[in-house]
Motif scaffolding. Sequence first.
Motif, PDB file in Angstrom:
ATOM      1  N   LEU A 133       1.126  -1.130   0.143  1.00  0.00           N
ATOM      2  CA  LEU A 133      -0.213  -0.335   0.114  1.00  0.00           C
ATOM      3  C   LEU A 133       1.250   1.468   0.042  1.00  0.00           C
ATOM      4  CD1 LEU A 133      -2.459  -1.421   2.121  1.00  0.00           C
ATOM      5  CD2 LEU A 133      -2.626  -0.543   0.586  1.00  0.00           C
ATOM      6  N   PHE A 134       2.269   1.273   0.860  1.00  0.00           N
ATOM      7  CA  PHE A 134       2.676   3.115   0.894  1.00  0.00           C
ATOM      8  C   PHE A 134       3.335   3.121  -0.353  1.00  0.00           C
ATOM      9  CE2 PHE A 134       6.909   4.580   0.938  1.00  0.00           C
ATOM     10  CZ  PHE A 134       6.229   5.473   2.224  1.00  0.00           C
ATOM     11  N   GLU A 135       3.504   1.129  -1.312  1.00  0.00           N
ATOM     12  CA  GLU A 135       4.698   1.840  -2.601  1.00  0.00           C
ATOM     13  C   GLU A 135       4.070   2.213  -3.535  1.00  0.00           C
ATOM     14  OE1 GLU A 135       7.179  -0.847  -6.030  1.00  0.00           O
ATOM     15  OE2 GLU A 135       7.316  -1.906  -3.578  1.00  0.00           O
ATOM     16  N   TYR A 136       2.377   0.996  -3.563  1.00  0.00           N
ATOM     17  CA  TYR A 136       1.556   1.571  -4.949  1.00  0.00           C
ATOM     18  C   TYR A 136       0.481   2.787  -4.349  1.00  0.00           C
ATOM     19  CZ  TYR A 136       3.993  -2.071  -7.054  1.00  0.00           C
ATOM     20  OH  TYR A 136       5.177  -2.408  -7.528  1.00  0.00           O
ATOM     21  N   SER A 137       0.439   3.449  -2.660  1.00  0.00           N
ATOM     22  CA  SER A 137      -0.438   4.313  -3.596  1.00  0.00           C
ATOM     23  C   SER A 137      -0.089   5.783  -3.804  1.00  0.00           C
ATOM     24  CB  SER A 137      -0.472   4.691  -1.935  1.00  0.00           C
ATOM     25  OG  SER A 137      -1.445   3.457  -1.053  1.00  0.00           O
TER      26      SER A 137
END
Length: 145
Positions: free
Chosen positions: A24-28
């Motif tokens: 979630l951190f990478e692709y938000s």
Amino acid sequence: MSIRTFDAFSRLSINDINRITNFLFEYSGKFRDSKSAIKKSILYAAKEISGLGGYVFVKEEKSEILGAIVVNRTGMNEYIPENILVYIAVKEAERGKGIGNELIKHTKKYCRGDIAIHINTDNPAIKLFEKEGFKARNIEMRLTR
């Protein structure tokens, strides 16, 4: 490819919590929160910290996360929706293939009661939510301390 559903009864392992947090951190994108905030929402959904819990929905293929959603339950209704969709992300290479749409449909089917999402007005995902029946209703004003 199926959607895995996690809640207070189908526990997430520490490894899964970290994998989903990192995903979630990478692709938000530019709208992301800190890893700590993302992890806290997952822990709340899994009832690993006190609260009403919620749900984590993960679309995977061969142990690779393609998309994920975190929903926290509010315990309210009528004046505030019972659920808030806190995070959604789809792997960049998989966008436009219906994964976000599939995750939202699964969320709508699985969650009882109304579902709200706070979304930045510049986020292109607004169109995806509008196609799934979400409507802009209020603006959020926040006093940050």
